[in-house]
Design an enzyme around this catalytic site. Structure first.
Site, PDB file in Angstrom:
ATOM      1  N   GLU A 166       0.783  -1.242   0.000  1.00 41.90           N
ATOM      2  CA  GLU A 166       0.000   0.000   0.000  1.00 41.90           C
ATOM      3  C   GLU A 166       0.814   1.290   0.000  1.00 41.90           C
ATOM      4  OE1 GLU A 166      -3.025  -0.382   3.073  1.00 41.90           O
ATOM      5  OE2 GLU A 166      -4.033  -1.920   1.928  1.00 41.90           O
ATOM      6  N   GLU A 352      -5.410  -8.416  -0.251  1.00 39.27           N
ATOM      7  CA  GLU A 352      -6.192  -8.136   0.957  1.00 39.27           C
ATOM      8  C   GLU A 352      -7.621  -7.810   0.573  1.00 39.27           C
ATOM      9  OE1 GLU A 352      -4.877  -5.129   3.767  1.00 39.27           O
ATOM     10  OE2 GLU A 352      -2.800  -5.802   3.565  1.00 39.27           O
TER      11      GLU A 352
HETATM   12  C1  FCB Z   1      -4.903  -2.366   5.123  1.00 41.41           C
HETATM   13  C2  FCB Z   1      -3.582  -2.792   5.713  1.00 41.41           C
HETATM   14  C3  FCB Z   1      -3.681  -3.964   6.654  1.00 41.41           C
HETATM   15  C4  FCB Z   1      -4.924  -3.901   7.513  1.00 41.41           C
HETATM   16  C5  FCB Z   1      -6.141  -3.632   6.670  1.00 41.41           C
HETATM   17  C6  FCB Z   1      -7.437  -3.603   7.443  1.00 41.41           C
HETATM   18  O1  FCB Z   1      -4.828  -1.035   4.751  1.00 41.41           O
HETATM   19  O2  FCB Z   1      -2.668  -3.144   4.710  1.00 41.41           O
HETATM   20  O3  FCB Z   1      -2.500  -4.041   7.397  1.00 41.41           O
HETATM   21  O4  FCB Z   1      -4.755  -2.980   8.510  1.00 41.41           O
HETATM   22  O5  FCB Z   1      -5.997  -2.438   5.979  1.00 41.41           O
END
Ligand code: FCB
Length: 446
Positions: A166, A352
Protein backbone atom coordinates in the site's frame (compact mmCIF):
# COMPACT_ATOMS: atom_id res chain seq x y z
CA UNK A 1 -29.33 -21.92 -4.89
CA UNK A 2 -26.63 -21.11 -7.38
CA UNK A 3 -22.97 -22.08 -7.38
CA UNK A 4 -20.22 -19.57 -7.89
CA UNK A 5 -17.24 -21.55 -9.09
CA UNK A 6 -13.61 -20.54 -9.12
CA UNK A 7 -10.88 -21.98 -11.33
CA UNK A 8 -9.42 -25.26 -10.09
CA UNK A 9 -5.96 -23.78 -9.59
CA UNK A 10 -7.23 -20.65 -7.79
CA UNK A 11 -5.08 -19.94 -4.72
CA UNK A 12 -7.04 -19.43 -1.50
CA UNK A 13 -5.05 -17.81 1.25
CA UNK A 14 -5.01 -15.54 4.28
CA UNK A 15 -2.94 -12.50 5.19
CA UNK A 16 -1.32 -10.73 8.15
CA UNK A 17 1.57 -8.32 8.75
CA UNK A 18 4.53 -8.42 11.13
CA UNK A 19 3.86 -5.44 13.40
CA UNK A 20 0.20 -6.34 13.69
CA UNK A 21 0.75 -9.87 15.00
CA UNK A 22 4.31 -10.62 16.11
CA UNK A 23 4.85 -8.78 19.38
CA UNK A 24 8.28 -9.57 20.88
CA UNK A 25 9.16 -5.97 20.10
CA UNK A 26 12.43 -6.00 22.02
CA UNK A 27 13.51 -9.61 21.68
CA UNK A 28 16.36 -11.29 19.87
CA UNK A 29 17.97 -8.07 18.74
CA UNK A 30 15.00 -6.49 16.94
CA UNK A 31 15.54 -2.77 16.36
CA UNK A 32 12.93 -0.07 16.76
CA UNK A 33 10.56 0.75 13.94
CA UNK A 34 8.57 3.90 13.25
CA UNK A 35 5.50 2.08 14.55
CA UNK A 36 7.12 1.56 17.95
CA UNK A 37 7.79 5.28 18.07
CA UNK A 38 4.37 6.28 16.77
CA UNK A 39 2.40 4.00 19.06
CA UNK A 40 4.54 5.19 21.96
CA UNK A 41 3.52 8.79 21.26
CA UNK A 42 0.44 9.81 23.26
CA UNK A 43 -2.65 10.47 21.20
CA UNK A 44 -1.54 8.66 18.05
CA UNK A 45 -3.11 5.24 18.57
CA UNK A 46 -6.54 4.57 20.04
CA UNK A 47 -6.40 3.75 23.75
CA UNK A 48 -2.61 4.07 23.77
CA UNK A 49 -2.36 0.53 22.31
CA UNK A 50 0.86 -0.72 20.71
CA UNK A 51 2.29 -3.81 19.05
CA UNK A 52 4.62 -4.81 21.90
CA UNK A 53 2.76 -8.08 22.40
CA UNK A 54 0.07 -8.01 19.70
CA UNK A 55 -0.95 -11.65 19.00
CA UNK A 56 2.42 -12.86 20.26
CA UNK A 57 2.86 -14.73 16.99
CA UNK A 58 6.62 -14.51 17.38
CA UNK A 59 6.25 -17.15 20.08
CA UNK A 60 3.02 -18.77 18.93
CA UNK A 61 3.81 -19.22 15.25
CA UNK A 62 3.43 -22.98 15.48
CA UNK A 63 -0.13 -22.58 16.70
CA UNK A 64 -0.79 -20.06 13.91
CA UNK A 65 0.51 -22.42 11.23
CA UNK A 66 -1.75 -25.07 12.71
CA UNK A 67 -4.70 -22.67 12.25
CA UNK A 68 -3.69 -22.10 8.63
CA UNK A 69 -3.32 -25.79 7.99
CA UNK A 70 -6.69 -26.61 9.45
CA UNK A 71 -8.17 -23.75 7.43
CA UNK A 72 -6.91 -25.56 4.36
CA UNK A 73 -5.44 -22.53 2.60
CA UNK A 74 -2.73 -23.00 -0.01
CA UNK A 75 -0.92 -19.71 0.68
CA UNK A 76 -0.15 -17.36 3.54
CA UNK A 77 0.73 -13.74 2.98
CA UNK A 78 2.85 -12.44 5.87
CA UNK A 79 5.42 -9.67 6.21
CA UNK A 80 8.96 -9.51 7.47
CA UNK A 81 9.95 -6.90 10.05
CA UNK A 82 12.91 -5.12 8.48
CA UNK A 83 14.22 -4.10 11.96
CA UNK A 84 14.52 -7.75 12.93
CA UNK A 85 16.89 -8.34 10.00
CA UNK A 86 18.74 -5.00 10.13
CA UNK A 87 18.09 -3.44 13.56
CA UNK A 88 19.64 -0.18 12.33
CA UNK A 89 18.13 -0.43 8.85
CA UNK A 90 21.44 -1.27 7.19
CA UNK A 91 24.90 -2.51 8.13
CA UNK A 92 25.04 -5.38 10.57
CA UNK A 93 22.63 -8.29 9.96
CA UNK A 94 20.88 -9.76 12.99
CA UNK A 95 21.14 -13.56 12.53
CA UNK A 96 18.39 -14.18 15.09
CA UNK A 97 15.96 -12.26 12.89
CA UNK A 98 16.69 -14.43 9.88
CA UNK A 99 16.54 -17.52 12.07
CA UNK A 100 13.02 -16.70 13.23
CA UNK A 101 11.68 -16.36 9.69
CA UNK A 102 13.47 -19.55 8.61
CA UNK A 103 11.82 -21.54 11.38
CA UNK A 104 8.50 -20.03 10.48
CA UNK A 105 8.78 -20.48 6.69
CA UNK A 106 10.03 -24.05 7.13
CA UNK A 107 6.98 -24.74 9.21
CA UNK A 108 4.68 -23.36 6.51
CA UNK A 109 6.40 -25.42 3.83
CA UNK A 110 6.29 -28.58 5.93
CA UNK A 111 2.53 -28.08 6.11
CA UNK A 112 2.11 -27.53 2.40
CA UNK A 113 1.41 -23.78 2.69
CA UNK A 114 3.06 -21.48 0.20
CA UNK A 115 4.71 -18.40 1.73
CA UNK A 116 3.90 -15.08 0.07
CA UNK A 117 6.29 -12.62 1.64
CA UNK A 118 5.77 -8.87 1.90
CA UNK A 119 9.11 -7.14 2.45
CA UNK A 120 7.65 -3.86 3.67
CA UNK A 121 4.40 -3.58 5.56
CA UNK A 122 5.13 -0.21 7.15
CA UNK A 123 7.62 -0.93 9.94
CA UNK A 124 10.53 1.17 8.72
CA UNK A 125 13.58 0.95 11.02
CA UNK A 126 13.52 4.06 13.21
CA UNK A 127 17.24 4.60 12.56
CA UNK A 128 16.40 5.29 8.90
CA UNK A 129 13.53 7.59 9.82
CA UNK A 130 16.03 9.54 11.90
CA UNK A 131 17.86 10.23 8.63
CA UNK A 132 14.69 11.37 6.88
CA UNK A 133 13.01 8.02 6.18
CA UNK A 134 11.49 7.69 2.72
CA UNK A 135 12.06 11.37 2.07
CA UNK A 136 15.75 10.51 1.85
CA UNK A 137 16.92 8.68 -1.29
CA UNK A 138 19.52 6.80 0.77
CA UNK A 139 16.62 4.78 2.23
CA UNK A 140 16.10 3.32 -1.26
CA UNK A 141 19.59 1.78 -1.21
CA UNK A 142 19.14 0.44 2.32
CA UNK A 143 15.83 -1.14 1.29
CA UNK A 144 17.22 -2.81 -1.83
CA UNK A 145 20.10 -4.28 0.20
CA UNK A 146 17.68 -5.59 2.81
CA UNK A 147 15.61 -7.13 -0.01
CA UNK A 148 18.71 -8.77 -1.46
CA UNK A 149 19.56 -10.26 1.93
CA UNK A 150 16.09 -11.77 2.06
CA UNK A 151 16.24 -13.07 -1.54
CA UNK A 152 19.57 -14.78 -0.92
CA UNK A 153 18.68 -16.19 2.46
CA UNK A 154 15.31 -17.59 1.37
CA UNK A 155 16.22 -18.74 -2.14
CA UNK A 156 14.23 -21.81 -3.07
CA UNK A 157 11.93 -21.41 -0.04
CA UNK A 158 9.99 -18.23 -0.70
CA UNK A 159 8.91 -17.95 -4.32
CA UNK A 160 6.40 -15.11 -4.13
CA UNK A 161 7.65 -11.69 -3.07
CA UNK A 162 5.79 -8.43 -2.58
CA UNK A 163 7.98 -5.34 -2.41
CA UNK A 164 5.57 -2.90 -0.74
CA UNK A 165 2.20 -2.97 0.91
CA UNK A 166 0.00 0.00 0.00
CA UNK A 167 2.16 2.87 -1.22
CA UNK A 168 -0.83 5.22 -0.79
CA UNK A 169 -0.80 4.56 2.95
CA UNK A 170 2.99 4.83 3.16
CA UNK A 171 2.90 8.23 1.50
CA UNK A 172 -0.47 9.98 1.80
CA UNK A 173 -1.98 8.45 4.94
CA UNK A 174 1.30 8.67 6.86
CA UNK A 175 2.76 11.96 5.58
CA UNK A 176 -0.19 14.08 4.46
CA UNK A 177 -3.08 12.91 6.62
CA UNK A 178 -0.86 12.19 9.62
CA UNK A 179 -2.86 9.13 10.67
CA UNK A 180 -0.07 6.57 10.44
CA UNK A 181 3.63 6.61 11.31
CA UNK A 182 5.58 8.81 11.05
CA UNK A 183 2.52 11.07 11.27
CA UNK A 184 3.33 14.17 9.20
CA UNK A 185 0.98 16.55 7.39
CA UNK A 186 2.86 17.78 4.37
CA UNK A 187 1.75 17.14 0.80
CA UNK A 188 5.16 17.65 -0.81
CA UNK A 189 6.68 15.25 1.71
CA UNK A 190 3.97 12.70 0.87
CA UNK A 191 4.77 13.00 -2.86
CA UNK A 192 8.49 12.57 -2.15
CA UNK A 193 7.84 9.48 -0.03
CA UNK A 194 5.50 7.94 -2.60
CA UNK A 195 8.00 8.52 -5.39
CA UNK A 196 10.93 7.08 -3.48
CA UNK A 197 8.92 4.02 -2.51
CA UNK A 198 8.09 3.41 -6.18
CA UNK A 199 11.75 3.84 -7.18
CA UNK A 200 12.74 1.42 -4.38
CA UNK A 201 10.20 -1.02 -5.78
CA UNK A 202 11.70 -0.75 -9.28
CA UNK A 203 15.28 -1.03 -8.06
CA UNK A 204 14.34 -4.13 -6.08
CA UNK A 205 12.74 -5.78 -9.09
CA UNK A 206 15.93 -5.03 -11.04
CA UNK A 207 18.04 -6.59 -8.28
CA UNK A 208 15.73 -9.61 -8.15
CA UNK A 209 16.23 -10.20 -11.89
CA UNK A 210 19.98 -9.53 -11.74
CA UNK A 211 20.36 -12.12 -8.99
CA UNK A 212 18.28 -14.61 -10.97
CA UNK A 213 16.09 -15.37 -7.97
CA UNK A 214 13.71 -18.25 -8.57
CA UNK A 215 10.14 -17.09 -8.20
CA UNK A 216 7.87 -14.13 -8.79
CA UNK A 217 7.81 -10.56 -7.62
CA UNK A 218 5.07 -7.93 -7.44
CA UNK A 219 3.68 -5.10 -5.34
CA UNK A 220 0.41 -4.64 -3.41
CA UNK A 221 -1.21 -1.21 -3.86
CA UNK A 222 -4.51 -0.48 -2.15
CA UNK A 223 -7.44 0.59 -4.22
CA UNK A 224 -10.81 2.24 -3.74
CA UNK A 225 -13.37 2.98 -6.42
CA UNK A 226 -15.59 6.02 -6.82
CA UNK A 227 -18.43 6.19 -9.33
CA UNK A 228 -19.90 9.56 -10.33
CA UNK A 229 -23.08 10.60 -8.56
CA UNK A 230 -24.63 11.99 -11.73
CA UNK A 231 -24.18 12.02 -15.48
CA UNK A 232 -22.67 15.52 -15.31
CA UNK A 233 -19.21 15.58 -16.87
CA UNK A 234 -17.80 17.50 -13.89
CA UNK A 235 -18.85 14.69 -11.54
CA UNK A 236 -17.16 12.13 -13.77
CA UNK A 237 -14.01 14.27 -13.90
CA UNK A 238 -14.00 14.64 -10.10
CA UNK A 239 -14.21 10.85 -9.69
CA UNK A 240 -11.49 10.35 -12.30
CA UNK A 241 -9.26 12.62 -10.21
CA UNK A 242 -10.14 10.83 -6.98
CA UNK A 243 -9.44 7.41 -8.55
CA UNK A 244 -6.17 8.71 -10.01
CA UNK A 245 -5.08 10.17 -6.66
CA UNK A 246 -5.75 6.90 -4.86
CA UNK A 247 -5.23 4.13 -7.43
CA UNK A 248 -3.63 5.41 -10.61
CA UNK A 249 -0.87 7.40 -8.94
CA UNK A 250 0.70 4.20 -7.64
CA UNK A 251 -0.26 1.82 -10.47
CA UNK A 252 0.10 3.78 -13.73
CA UNK A 253 3.87 4.38 -13.25
CA UNK A 254 4.41 0.62 -12.84
CA UNK A 255 3.03 -0.07 -16.30
CA UNK A 256 3.38 3.16 -18.24
CA UNK A 257 6.32 4.84 -16.57
CA UNK A 258 4.37 8.02 -15.90
CA UNK A 259 2.09 9.51 -13.29
CA UNK A 260 -1.55 9.94 -14.40
CA UNK A 261 -1.78 13.40 -15.95
CA UNK A 262 -5.23 14.05 -14.55
CA UNK A 263 -3.68 14.04 -11.06
CA UNK A 264 -0.21 15.40 -11.79
CA UNK A 265 -1.59 18.43 -13.70
CA UNK A 266 -3.89 19.15 -10.79
CA UNK A 267 -1.06 18.88 -8.24
CA UNK A 268 1.19 21.04 -10.38
CA UNK A 269 -1.38 23.82 -10.42
CA UNK A 270 -1.21 23.79 -6.62
CA UNK A 271 2.61 23.92 -6.74
CA UNK A 272 3.43 20.27 -6.01
CA UNK A 273 5.43 17.80 -8.11
CA UNK A 274 6.97 14.41 -7.41
CA UNK A 275 10.80 14.65 -7.23
CA UNK A 276 11.48 12.71 -10.44
CA UNK A 277 15.13 12.35 -11.44
CA UNK A 278 16.45 11.14 -14.76
CA UNK A 279 15.84 7.42 -15.20
CA UNK A 280 13.43 7.10 -12.26
CA UNK A 281 10.33 6.43 -14.32
CA UNK A 282 12.14 3.74 -16.34
CA UNK A 283 13.21 2.14 -13.08
CA UNK A 284 9.67 2.15 -11.76
CA UNK A 285 8.39 0.56 -14.96
CA UNK A 286 10.16 -2.78 -14.49
CA UNK A 287 8.04 -5.69 -15.68
CA UNK A 288 6.54 -7.40 -12.65
CA UNK A 289 5.22 -10.96 -12.44
CA UNK A 290 1.94 -10.15 -10.72
CA UNK A 291 0.03 -7.25 -9.27
CA UNK A 292 -1.37 -7.50 -5.75
CA UNK A 293 -4.60 -5.63 -5.16
CA UNK A 294 -5.94 -4.69 -1.74
CA UNK A 295 -9.58 -3.65 -1.83
CA UNK A 296 -12.02 -2.84 0.98
CA UNK A 297 -14.25 0.06 0.04
CA UNK A 298 -15.31 2.80 -2.31
CA UNK A 299 -18.39 4.84 -3.04
CA UNK A 300 -20.05 7.57 -5.01
CA UNK A 301 -18.69 11.07 -5.48
CA UNK A 302 -19.09 14.35 -7.32
CA UNK A 303 -17.43 17.68 -7.89
CA UNK A 304 -16.79 19.43 -4.60
CA UNK A 305 -15.47 22.90 -3.88
CA UNK A 306 -13.86 22.60 -0.46
CA UNK A 307 -11.48 19.77 -1.20
CA UNK A 308 -8.08 20.30 -2.84
CA UNK A 309 -8.95 17.60 -5.37
CA UNK A 310 -12.27 19.25 -6.21
CA UNK A 311 -14.07 16.09 -5.12
CA UNK A 312 -16.62 15.16 -2.52
CA UNK A 313 -18.00 11.78 -1.53
CA UNK A 314 -21.78 11.51 -1.42
CA UNK A 315 -23.41 9.25 1.11
CA UNK A 316 -25.99 7.38 -0.91
CA UNK A 317 -26.79 5.00 1.94
CA UNK A 318 -24.23 2.24 1.67
CA UNK A 319 -24.13 -0.20 4.57
CA UNK A 320 -20.89 0.16 6.49
CA UNK A 321 -18.64 -2.21 8.37
CA UNK A 322 -17.78 -1.43 11.99
CA UNK A 323 -14.75 0.60 10.93
CA UNK A 324 -17.08 2.94 9.05
CA UNK A 325 -16.12 1.88 5.54
CA UNK A 326 -18.79 1.63 2.84
CA UNK A 327 -19.55 -1.87 1.70
CA UNK A 328 -19.24 -1.59 -2.07
CA UNK A 329 -18.43 -4.99 -3.58
CA UNK A 330 -18.95 -3.86 -7.15
CA UNK A 331 -16.09 -1.41 -6.70
CA UNK A 332 -13.78 -4.42 -6.68
CA UNK A 333 -15.08 -5.46 -10.09
CA UNK A 334 -14.68 -1.89 -11.34
CA UNK A 335 -11.07 -1.74 -10.12
CA UNK A 336 -10.25 -5.05 -11.80
CA UNK A 337 -11.89 -4.04 -15.07
CA UNK A 338 -10.04 -0.73 -15.01
CA UNK A 339 -6.70 -2.54 -14.55
CA UNK A 340 -7.43 -4.97 -17.35
CA UNK A 341 -8.56 -2.20 -19.70
CA UNK A 342 -5.66 0.14 -18.94
CA UNK A 343 -2.78 -2.19 -18.22
CA UNK A 344 -3.63 -5.54 -19.81
CA UNK A 345 -3.68 -9.08 -18.57
CA UNK A 346 -1.13 -9.00 -15.75
CA UNK A 347 -1.75 -11.85 -13.28
CA UNK A 348 -3.49 -10.44 -10.19
CA UNK A 349 -3.69 -11.64 -6.62
CA UNK A 350 -6.21 -10.04 -4.30
CA UNK A 351 -3.66 -9.54 -1.54
CA UNK A 352 -6.19 -8.14 0.96
CA UNK A 353 -9.95 -7.98 1.34
CA UNK A 354 -11.98 -8.55 4.45
CA UNK A 355 -14.31 -7.01 7.00
CA UNK A 356 -14.19 -5.36 10.40
CA UNK A 357 -16.96 -6.33 12.80
CA UNK A 358 -17.36 -6.37 16.55
CA UNK A 359 -17.92 -10.07 16.86
CA UNK A 360 -20.81 -11.53 18.72
CA UNK A 361 -19.75 -14.25 21.12
CA UNK A 362 -22.50 -16.75 21.65
CA UNK A 363 -22.90 -20.18 23.08
CA UNK A 364 -20.58 -22.51 21.24
CA UNK A 365 -18.82 -20.02 19.00
CA UNK A 366 -18.41 -16.60 17.52
CA UNK A 367 -21.21 -15.65 15.22
CA UNK A 368 -19.88 -13.31 12.55
CA UNK A 369 -22.52 -13.62 9.89
CA UNK A 370 -21.90 -10.07 8.69
CA UNK A 371 -18.27 -10.85 7.94
CA UNK A 372 -19.33 -13.91 5.95
CA UNK A 373 -21.82 -11.80 4.05
CA UNK A 374 -19.19 -9.15 3.22
CA UNK A 375 -16.69 -11.72 1.96
CA UNK A 376 -19.35 -13.57 0.00
CA UNK A 377 -20.44 -10.41 -1.80
CA UNK A 378 -16.85 -9.59 -2.74
CA UNK A 379 -16.15 -13.11 -3.93
CA UNK A 380 -19.19 -12.92 -6.20
CA UNK A 381 -17.81 -9.76 -7.83
CA UNK A 382 -14.36 -11.30 -8.02
CA UNK A 383 -15.89 -14.25 -9.78
CA UNK A 384 -17.61 -11.96 -12.27
CA UNK A 385 -14.23 -10.39 -13.00
CA UNK A 386 -12.65 -13.79 -13.61
CA UNK A 387 -15.54 -14.91 -15.82
CA UNK A 388 -15.10 -11.78 -17.90
CA UNK A 389 -11.43 -12.58 -18.42
CA UNK A 390 -9.55 -10.67 -15.70
CA UNK A 391 -6.53 -12.78 -14.82
CA UNK A 392 -7.04 -13.21 -11.06
CA UNK A 393 -4.98 -16.05 -9.59
CA UNK A 394 -5.78 -15.97 -5.90
CA UNK A 395 -7.37 -14.32 -2.88
CA UNK A 396 -5.61 -13.57 0.42
CA UNK A 397 -8.27 -12.82 2.98
CA UNK A 398 -7.53 -10.14 5.57
CA UNK A 399 -7.05 -11.46 8.10
CA UNK A 400 -6.20 -14.84 9.53
CA UNK A 401 -6.76 -13.41 13.00
CA UNK A 402 -7.71 -10.27 14.88
CA UNK A 403 -4.65 -8.08 15.37
CA UNK A 404 -3.26 -4.62 16.03
CA UNK A 405 -5.27 -2.48 13.61
CA UNK A 406 -2.78 0.41 13.38
CA UNK A 407 -4.23 3.72 14.61
CA UNK A 408 -7.33 1.85 15.81
CA UNK A 409 -5.27 -0.34 18.14
CA UNK A 410 -7.09 -3.47 19.25
CA UNK A 411 -10.53 -1.93 18.89
CA UNK A 412 -11.14 -3.21 15.37
CA UNK A 413 -11.33 -6.89 14.48
CA UNK A 414 -10.83 -8.34 10.98
CA UNK A 415 -9.95 -11.95 11.82
CA UNK A 416 -11.35 -15.31 10.87
CA UNK A 417 -9.93 -16.25 14.24
CA UNK A 418 -10.82 -14.28 17.35
CA UNK A 419 -7.92 -13.28 19.59
CA UNK A 420 -8.46 -12.47 23.24
CA UNK A 421 -5.81 -9.80 23.73
CA UNK A 422 -5.55 -10.48 27.47
CA UNK A 423 -5.05 -14.23 27.33
CA UNK A 424 -3.95 -14.43 23.66
CA UNK A 425 -6.30 -17.33 23.25
CA UNK A 426 -7.36 -17.99 19.65
CA UNK A 427 -10.95 -19.00 18.84
CA UNK A 428 -12.22 -19.88 15.39
CA UNK A 429 -15.18 -17.80 14.28
CA UNK A 430 -18.06 -18.98 12.08
CA UNK A 431 -16.35 -17.23 9.15
CA UNK A 432 -13.31 -19.48 9.65
CA UNK A 433 -15.40 -22.61 9.08
CA UNK A 434 -17.23 -20.99 6.18
CA UNK A 435 -13.99 -19.98 4.45
CA UNK A 436 -12.47 -23.39 5.15
CA UNK A 437 -15.17 -24.97 3.04
CA UNK A 438 -14.53 -22.58 0.16
CA UNK A 439 -10.80 -23.28 0.31
CA UNK A 440 -11.62 -26.96 0.13
CA UNK A 441 -14.19 -27.06 -2.65
CA UNK A 442 -13.42 -23.89 -4.65
CA UNK A 443 -17.03 -22.71 -4.94
CA UNK A 444 -19.63 -21.00 -2.84
CA UNK A 445 -23.38 -21.10 -2.69
CA UNK A 446 -25.40 -17.98 -3.18
C1 FCB B 1 -4.90 -2.37 5.12
C2 FCB B 1 -3.58 -2.79 5.71
C3 FCB B 1 -3.68 -3.96 6.65
C4 FCB B 1 -4.92 -3.90 7.51
C5 FCB B 1 -6.14 -3.63 6.67
C6 FCB B 1 -7.44 -3.60 7.44
O1 FCB B 1 -4.83 -1.03 4.75
O2 FCB B 1 -2.67 -3.14 4.71
O3 FCB B 1 -2.50 -4.04 7.40
O4 FCB B 1 -4.76 -2.98 8.51
O5 FCB B 1 -6.00 -2.44 5.98
Amino acid sequence: MALVQFPKDFVWGAATAAYQIEGAHNEDGRGMSIWDTFSGTPGKVYNGDNGNIACDSYHRYEEDVELLKDLGVRAYRFSVAWPRIYPQGRGEINPKGLEFYHKFVDRLLANGIEPMCTLYHWDLPQALQDEGGWDNRATIDAYVDYAETMFRSFAGKIKKWITFNEPWCISILSNLLGEHAPGYRDFQLALNVGHHVLVAHGETVKRFRALGVEGEIGIAPNTEWFEPYSAKPEDAAACDRRNAYFNGWFIEPLFKGEYPAIASDWYKKAGFEPPVRNGDMETIRQPIDFLGINYYTGGVGRKGDDDPLGFEAVDVGFDKTDIGWNIYPQGLLNVLNWIRNEYGGIPIYITENGACYDDVKAEGGIRDAKRIDYIKKHLIQLNRAIESGVNVKGYMLWSLMDNFEWAWGYSKRFGLVHVDFRTLERTKKDSYYWYKKIAEVGWLEV
